[in-house]
Structures are given as C-alpha cells and as structure tokens.
Design a protein around this motif. Structure first.
Motif, PDB file in Angstrom:
ATOM      1  N   MET A   1      46.335  42.823  49.465  1.00 34.38           N
ATOM      2  CA  MET A   1      45.664  43.919  48.792  1.00 34.38           C
ATOM      3  C   MET A   1      44.157  43.715  48.842  1.00 34.38           C
ATOM      4  O   MET A   1      43.662  42.617  48.704  1.00 34.38           O
ATOM      5  N   GLY A   2      43.455  44.808  49.013  1.00 37.21           N
ATOM      6  CA  GLY A   2      42.003  44.779  48.980  1.00 37.21           C
ATOM      7  C   GLY A   2      41.541  44.910  47.538  1.00 37.21           C
ATOM      8  O   GLY A   2      42.148  44.383  46.619  1.00 37.21           O
ATOM      9  N   GLY A   3      40.467  45.639  47.346  1.00 41.93           N
ATOM     10  CA  GLY A   3      40.030  45.922  45.996  1.00 41.93           C
ATOM     11  C   GLY A   3      38.934  45.062  45.449  1.00 41.93           C
ATOM     12  O   GLY A   3      38.656  45.133  44.256  1.00 41.93           O
ATOM     13  N   LYS A  12      36.548  36.746  40.146  1.00 41.92           N
ATOM     14  CA  LYS A  12      37.974  37.015  39.905  1.00 41.92           C
ATOM     15  C   LYS A  12      38.189  38.419  39.335  1.00 41.92           C
ATOM     16  O   LYS A  12      38.968  38.622  38.406  1.00 41.92           O
ATOM     17  N   LEU A  13      37.479  39.402  39.901  1.00 41.15           N
ATOM     18  CA  LEU A  13      37.616  40.798  39.510  1.00 41.15           C
ATOM     19  C   LEU A  13      38.202  41.587  40.671  1.00 41.15           C
ATOM     20  O   LEU A  13      38.103  41.191  41.818  1.00 41.15           O
ATOM     21  N   ARG A  14      38.805  42.726  40.345  1.00 39.83           N
ATOM     22  CA  ARG A  14      39.410  43.590  41.358  1.00 39.83           C
ATOM     23  C   ARG A  14      39.316  45.039  40.884  1.00 39.83           C
ATOM     24  O   ARG A  14      39.425  45.314  39.703  1.00 39.83           O
ATOM     25  N   VAL A  15      39.125  45.950  41.821  1.00 35.70           N
ATOM     26  CA  VAL A  15      39.104  47.374  41.519  1.00 35.70           C
ATOM     27  C   VAL A  15      40.442  47.940  41.960  1.00 35.70           C
ATOM     28  O   VAL A  15      40.838  47.789  43.113  1.00 35.70           O
ATOM     29  N   ILE A  16      41.151  48.588  41.034  1.00 36.78           N
ATOM     30  CA  ILE A  16      42.462  49.151  41.352  1.00 36.78           C
ATOM     31  C   ILE A  16      42.514  50.600  40.908  1.00 36.78           C
ATOM     32  O   ILE A  16      41.676  51.077  40.145  1.00 36.78           O
ATOM     33  N   ASP A  19      45.498  55.915  37.284  1.00 42.35           N
ATOM     34  CA  ASP A  19      45.711  57.291  36.846  1.00 42.35           C
ATOM     35  C   ASP A  19      45.888  57.349  35.339  1.00 42.35           C
ATOM     36  O   ASP A  19      45.534  58.317  34.690  1.00 42.35           O
ATOM     37  N   SER A  20      46.444  56.290  34.780  1.00 39.53           N
ATOM     38  CA  SER A  20      46.713  56.226  33.352  1.00 39.53           C
ATOM     39  C   SER A  20      46.446  54.808  32.851  1.00 39.53           C
ATOM     40  O   SER A  20      46.872  53.843  33.480  1.00 39.53           O
ATOM     41  N   VAL A  21      45.725  54.702  31.731  1.00 38.78           N
ATOM     42  CA  VAL A  21      45.428  53.406  31.124  1.00 38.78           C
ATOM     43  C   VAL A  21      45.906  53.448  29.679  1.00 38.78           C
ATOM     44  O   VAL A  21      45.445  54.254  28.886  1.00 38.78           O
ATOM     45  N   ILE A  22      46.846  52.566  29.344  1.00 38.72           N
ATOM     46  CA  ILE A  22      47.448  52.549  28.009  1.00 38.72           C
ATOM     47  C   ILE A  22      47.139  51.211  27.344  1.00 38.72           C
ATOM     48  O   ILE A  22      47.482  50.160  27.889  1.00 38.72           O
ATOM     49  N   PRO A  23      46.478  51.222  26.175  1.00 38.85           N
ATOM     50  CA  PRO A  23      46.198  49.956  25.493  1.00 38.85           C
ATOM     51  C   PRO A  23      47.480  49.316  24.969  1.00 38.85           C
ATOM     52  O   PRO A  23      48.343  49.985  24.420  1.00 38.85           O
ATOM     53  N   VAL A  24      47.586  47.996  25.158  1.00 40.88           N
ATOM     54  CA  VAL A  24      48.743  47.245  24.665  1.00 40.88           C
ATOM     55  C   VAL A  24      48.341  46.439  23.440  1.00 40.88           C
ATOM     56  O   VAL A  24      48.966  46.527  22.403  1.00 40.88           O
ATOM     57  N   PRO A  33      48.983  53.646  38.518  1.00 42.01           N
ATOM     58  CA  PRO A  33      49.957  52.852  39.239  1.00 42.01           C
ATOM     59  C   PRO A  33      49.515  51.423  39.512  1.00 42.01           C
ATOM     60  O   PRO A  33      50.336  50.598  39.871  1.00 42.01           O
ATOM     61  N   GLY A  34      48.223  51.096  39.411  1.00 37.36           N
ATOM     62  CA  GLY A  34      47.770  49.717  39.602  1.00 37.36           C
ATOM     63  C   GLY A  34      47.824  49.251  41.045  1.00 37.36           C
ATOM     64  O   GLY A  34      48.023  48.079  41.308  1.00 37.36           O
ATOM     65  N   THR A  35      47.634  50.163  41.980  1.00 36.55           N
ATOM     66  CA  THR A  35      47.679  49.829  43.405  1.00 36.55           C
ATOM     67  C   THR A  35      46.276  49.824  43.990  1.00 36.55           C
ATOM     68  O   THR A  35      45.294  50.003  43.274  1.00 36.55           O
ATOM     69  N   ASP A  36      46.190  49.643  45.310  1.00 41.40           N
ATOM     70  CA  ASP A  36      44.906  49.741  45.995  1.00 41.40           C
ATOM     71  C   ASP A  36      44.279  51.101  45.727  1.00 41.40           C
ATOM     72  O   ASP A  36      44.975  52.104  45.569  1.00 41.40           O
TER      73      ASP A  36
END
Length: 91
Positions: A1-3, A12-16, A19-24, A33-36
């Motif tokens: 995976m890129g990013g 140690k950062l990545r851009v993904i 579409d939706s971000v839900i606080p846990v 979806p947490g993909t590239d």
C-alpha cells in the motif's frame, strides 16, 4: 500500500481514504473504507493543499478546527492522516 511520502514514512504516518470516520474512544477512530487514497483523490488533495498553503497561509490554522484535526483539503479529498498501527507481539 502507498499512502505516505518519505517524511510521513519517517514519522510513521499514512494518508488513507476516509468516507466515514466514527469515534471509538480517546484518539481512536474507525475509518471506512481505510484503503489507498487512489490517484484522483490524491491529486485533489495535493492540488488543494498547495492552494491552501500558498494563498491562505495566514488563515491556514483555521482549517484544523474540523473534527479529528482534518483539514479542508482532507475533507475535499475524502482522506485522513493516521498513525501506522503498531503490530503487537504475541506472548
């Protein structure tokens, strides 16, 4: 995976794609979806990021008041910058 660029890899950062971000809980979110990011979204992100930094540098701090410290260009490109998950060793 890129990013990640070279600087993001060192930190140690990545851009993904997000579409939706839900606080846990504290500093932990569920990203879908947490993909590239993909070529078109990364092009939108880099273009709008350069415009924001070049033209609006005096007010660029205002873009960090979105949820989860996302910037305006992150929202436009449906992306989020995350810390790479650390693999835990089994005991």
């Amino acid at each position: 995976m890129g990013g990640s660029t070279a600087g993001k890899s060192l930190l140690k950062l990545r851009v993904i794609r997000a579409d939706s971000v839900i606080p846990v809980r504290d500093n932990i979110v569920l990203v879908y979806p947490g993909t590239d990011l993909g070529f078109s979204n990364s092009l939108v992100r880099s273009f709008t990021k350069n415009i924001h930094v070049t033209i609006m540098i005096p007010i660029s701090y205002l873009f960090f008041f979105f949820p989860f410290n996302r910037t305006g260009y992150d929202l436009l490109s449906k992306s989020i910058v995350i810390e790479e998950p650390v693999a835990r060793a089994s005991l």
